[in-house]
Design an enzyme around this catalytic site. Structure first.
Site, PDB file in Angstrom:
ATOM      1  N   CYS A 113      47.639  39.317  28.476  1.00 24.50           N
ATOM      2  CA  CYS A 113      48.557  39.774  29.845  1.00 24.50           C
ATOM      3  C   CYS A 113      49.706  39.212  29.861  1.00 24.50           C
ATOM      4  O   CYS A 113      50.923  39.431  30.434  1.00 24.50           O
ATOM      5  CB  CYS A 113      47.871  39.639  30.906  1.00 24.50           C
ATOM      6  SG  CYS A 113      46.269  40.708  31.020  1.00 24.50           S
ATOM      7  N   HIS A 252      53.277  39.204  36.632  1.00 23.11           N
ATOM      8  CA  HIS A 252      52.176  40.095  36.111  1.00 23.11           C
ATOM      9  C   HIS A 252      51.474  40.792  36.988  1.00 23.11           C
ATOM     10  O   HIS A 252      50.872  40.022  38.004  1.00 23.11           O
ATOM     11  CB  HIS A 252      51.419  39.165  34.955  1.00 23.11           C
ATOM     12  CG  HIS A 252      49.957  39.969  34.722  1.00 23.11           C
ATOM     13  ND1 HIS A 252      50.216  41.156  33.867  1.00 23.11           N
ATOM     14  CD2 HIS A 252      48.774  39.470  34.737  1.00 23.11           C
ATOM     15  CE1 HIS A 252      48.951  41.616  33.556  1.00 23.11           C
ATOM     16  NE2 HIS A 252      48.165  40.603  34.020  1.00 23.11           N
ATOM     17  N   ASN A 282      46.481  47.087  36.096  1.00 22.22           N
ATOM     18  CA  ASN A 282      46.945  45.879  35.045  1.00 22.22           C
ATOM     19  C   ASN A 282      47.169  46.657  33.866  1.00 22.22           C
ATOM     20  O   ASN A 282      46.076  47.130  33.245  1.00 22.22           O
ATOM     21  CB  ASN A 282      45.830  45.200  35.165  1.00 22.22           C
ATOM     22  CG  ASN A 282      46.228  43.938  34.197  1.00 22.22           C
ATOM     23  OD1 ASN A 282      47.046  43.865  33.445  1.00 22.22           O
ATOM     24  ND2 ASN A 282      45.407  42.654  34.218  1.00 22.22           N
TER      25      ASN A 282
HETATM   26  N1  COA Z   1      33.266  48.870  43.971  1.00 28.91           N
HETATM   27  C1  COA Z   1      32.506  48.284  44.778  1.00 28.91           C
HETATM   28  N2  COA Z   1      31.791  47.052  44.773  1.00 28.91           N
HETATM   29  C2  COA Z   1      32.128  46.092  43.778  1.00 28.91           C
HETATM   30  C3  COA Z   1      33.102  46.584  42.827  1.00 28.91           C
HETATM   31  C4  COA Z   1      33.630  47.965  42.982  1.00 28.91           C
HETATM   32  N3  COA Z   1      34.400  48.323  41.869  1.00 28.91           N
HETATM   33  N4  COA Z   1      32.948  45.514  41.967  1.00 28.91           N
HETATM   34  C5  COA Z   1      32.299  44.740  42.429  1.00 28.91           C
HETATM   35  N5  COA Z   1      31.537  45.197  43.471  1.00 28.91           N
HETATM   36  C6  COA Z   1      30.772  44.099  44.166  1.00 28.91           C
HETATM   37  C7  COA Z   1      29.976  43.052  43.695  1.00 28.91           C
HETATM   38  O1  COA Z   1      28.825  43.710  42.928  1.00 28.91           O
HETATM   39  C8  COA Z   1      29.753  42.359  44.732  1.00 28.91           C
HETATM   40  O2  COA Z   1      28.666  42.881  45.380  1.00 28.91           O
HETATM   41  P1  COA Z   1      27.279  41.705  45.946  1.00 28.91           P
HETATM   42  O3  COA Z   1      27.946  40.842  46.863  1.00 28.91           O
HETATM   43  O4  COA Z   1      26.372  42.729  46.548  1.00 28.91           O
HETATM   44  O5  COA Z   1      26.916  40.922  44.689  1.00 28.91           O
HETATM   45  C9  COA Z   1      30.843  42.416  45.474  1.00 28.91           C
HETATM   46  O6  COA Z   1      31.537  43.432  45.447  1.00 28.91           O
HETATM   47  C10 COA Z   1      31.898  41.104  45.373  1.00 28.91           C
HETATM   48  O7  COA Z   1      31.891  41.135  43.887  1.00 28.91           O
HETATM   49  P2  COA Z   1      32.803  40.080  43.349  1.00 28.91           P
HETATM   50  O8  COA Z   1      32.958  39.989  41.858  1.00 28.91           O
HETATM   51  O9  COA Z   1      32.445  38.645  44.322  1.00 28.91           O
HETATM   52  O10 COA Z   1      34.511  40.352  44.169  1.00 28.91           O
HETATM   53  P3  COA Z   1      35.710  39.649  44.021  1.00 28.91           P
HETATM   54  O11 COA Z   1      36.197  39.662  45.254  1.00 28.91           O
HETATM   55  O12 COA Z   1      35.683  38.390  43.248  1.00 28.91           O
HETATM   56  O13 COA Z   1      36.732  40.708  43.328  1.00 28.91           O
HETATM   57  C11 COA Z   1      37.801  41.070  41.221  1.00 28.91           C
HETATM   58  C12 COA Z   1      36.445  41.115  41.755  1.00 28.91           C
HETATM   59  C13 COA Z   1      37.392  41.340  39.408  1.00 28.91           C
HETATM   60  C14 COA Z   1      38.418  42.096  41.593  1.00 28.91           C
HETATM   61  C15 COA Z   1      38.388  39.668  41.296  1.00 28.91           C
HETATM   62  O14 COA Z   1      37.585  38.758  41.044  1.00 28.91           O
HETATM   63  C16 COA Z   1      39.708  39.510  40.411  1.00 28.91           C
HETATM   64  O15 COA Z   1      40.596  40.358  40.634  1.00 28.91           O
HETATM   65  N6  COA Z   1      39.740  38.787  39.410  1.00 28.91           N
HETATM   66  C17 COA Z   1      40.851  38.585  38.377  1.00 28.91           C
HETATM   67  C18 COA Z   1      40.572  39.673  37.371  1.00 28.91           C
HETATM   68  C19 COA Z   1      41.875  39.789  36.459  1.00 28.91           C
HETATM   69  O16 COA Z   1      43.142  39.949  37.201  1.00 28.91           O
HETATM   70  N7  COA Z   1      41.685  39.950  35.322  1.00 28.91           N
HETATM   71  C20 COA Z   1      42.939  39.883  34.558  1.00 28.91           C
HETATM   72  C21 COA Z   1      43.668  38.954  34.311  1.00 28.91           C
HETATM   73  S1  COA Z   1      45.037  38.881  33.445  1.00 28.91           S
END
Ligand code: COA
Length: 325
Positions: A113, A252, A282
């Site tokens: 990215c 980004h 993204n």
């Molecule tokens: N829809 C519904 N629920 C979802 C889901 C979706 N698409 N994806 C995950 N969940 C659930 C999980 O299973 C979890 O449930 P639980 O509490 O029962 O276990 C809950 O939502 C929270 O999940 P979590 O992983 O803690 O969410 P989060 O707030 O950390 O968000 C991301 C996840 C991936 C959106 C976030 O961590 C993120 O954006 N990280 C950066 C990723 C990124 O930008 N990568 C590229 C970088 S260049």
């Protein structure tokens, strides 16, 4: 020494939309969760028979037309991508061939990215030496080819698309400074396991879905906020700039919450932060040129602009430039 000024910008996404409502039909998710956690409403998907070179060719044609430049005048084309058409050949070369850039050599840069930022800074050196007069930088991806739509945490984030810029020498405007960084501690936190030389593709790896992007979302989130905000600060300090002297930050587009956190850390107002993640998700190396393309009409000659990115690797950094038109 001349500076490398952006003299035109182009962008390309396909018409095919993949909305949160569409994803609801494919997996256990919902619009409310995706919107509130990421800011993404929809993404674009390239058709099966198109890939990154098709983004590149469209963008090259826009750049040539906007600047009245002929195909033979382009010296070099660098394509930032981690989802190139093939492993061999490189996508830049393919773009040059398909766009009829007959005097151009090209190569790819993969910094995930952060790719566009790394490619732009690399390209700017060619202009600064005085040896190259017209260099194109493309950042584009077909991320949907690497999404596991059974993995709801990762697949909802990414889309296809990209853009690019033409760089030309300028006395006053262009790339002024950049701080680029890397830390291999991230190599296992955001990756595609199979298909490279370490884990060549085989049936077992395909069955295990190792050909898709996986990540440790929480770690990536934290590192992205810190990486982008600290390098923006370093670039500002090194150039004796206060945040109020910056017209735009172009971050980004990985997650709107990451962008909000970066702006908050910098005490920078969101109305001067480019944002289009709601429409495209993204697109990895594509996000920064897509932002520049969409905000082009709001930019003015002499504007101070900071580009900042974070990606797999980990790779990250910030670049300071003065807008040329
Ligand atoms: N829809 C519904 N629920 C979802 C889901 C979706 N698409 N994806 C995950 N969940 C659930 C999980 O299973 C979890 O449930 P639980 O509490 O029962 O276990 C809950 O939502 C929270 O999940 P979590 O992983 O803690 O969410 P989060 O707030 O950390 O968000 C991301 C996840 C991936 C959106 C976030 O961590 C993120 O954006 N990280 C950066 C990723 C990124 O930008 N990568 C590229 C970088 S260049």
């Amino acid at each position: 020494m001349p500076k490398a000024a952006i003299t035109a910008v182009g962008g390309y996404v396909s018409d095919k939309v993949l909305s949160n409502a569409d994803l609801e039909k494919m997996m256990d998710t919902n619009d409310e969760w995706i919107t509130s956690r990421t800011g993404i409403h929809e993404r674009r998907v390239l058709p099966k028979d198109q890939a990154v070179s098709d983004i590149g060719v469209d963008v090259v044609n826009q750049l040539l037309e906007k600047t009245n430049t002929s195909n033979e005048e382009i010296d070099l084309l660098i394509c930032a991508t981690c989802t190139g058409d093939y492993i061999i050949p490189d996508t830049a070369n393919n773009i040059c061939y398909k766009a009829g850039l007959t005097n151009t050599f090209g190569y790819d840069i993969n910094a995930a990215c952060s790719g566009f930022l790394f490619a732009l800074y690399t390209a700017s050196q060619f202009i600064e030496t005085g040896r190259y007069k017209k260099v194109i930088v493309i950042g584009g991806e077909k991320m949907t080819s690497y999404m596991n739509y059974d993995d709801r945490t990762t697949s909802i984030l990414f889309g296809d698309g990209g853009g690019g810029v033409l760089l030309e020498p300028s006395e006053k405007f262009g790339v002024i400074d950049a701080i680029l960084k890397g830390d291999g501690v991230g190599s296992q936190m955001l990756k595609i396991d199979a298909g490279g030389s370490l884990n060549p593709m085989n049936q077992e790896r395909l069955d295990n879905k190792e050909n898709f992007v996986t990540q440790d979302g929480k770690q990536v989130f934290k590192r992205a906020v810190t990486g982008m905000s600290t390098t923006v600060e370093e670039v500002l300090n090194r150039n004796n700039l206060e945040p109020n002297e910056i017209n735009w930050i172009v971050p980004h587009q990985a997650n709107e919450r990451i962008i909000n956190s970066v702006a908050r850390q910098l005490s920078f107002p969101m109305d001067r932060v480019m944002l289009n993640i709601d429409k495209y998700g993204n697109t990895s190396a594509g996000t920064i040129p897509l932002c520049l393309w969409e905000y082009e009409s709001q930019l003015n000659k002499g504007d101070n602009i900071i580009l900042t990115a974070f990606g797999g690797g980990f790779t990250w950094g910030s670049l300071y430039l003065k807008w040329a038109y």
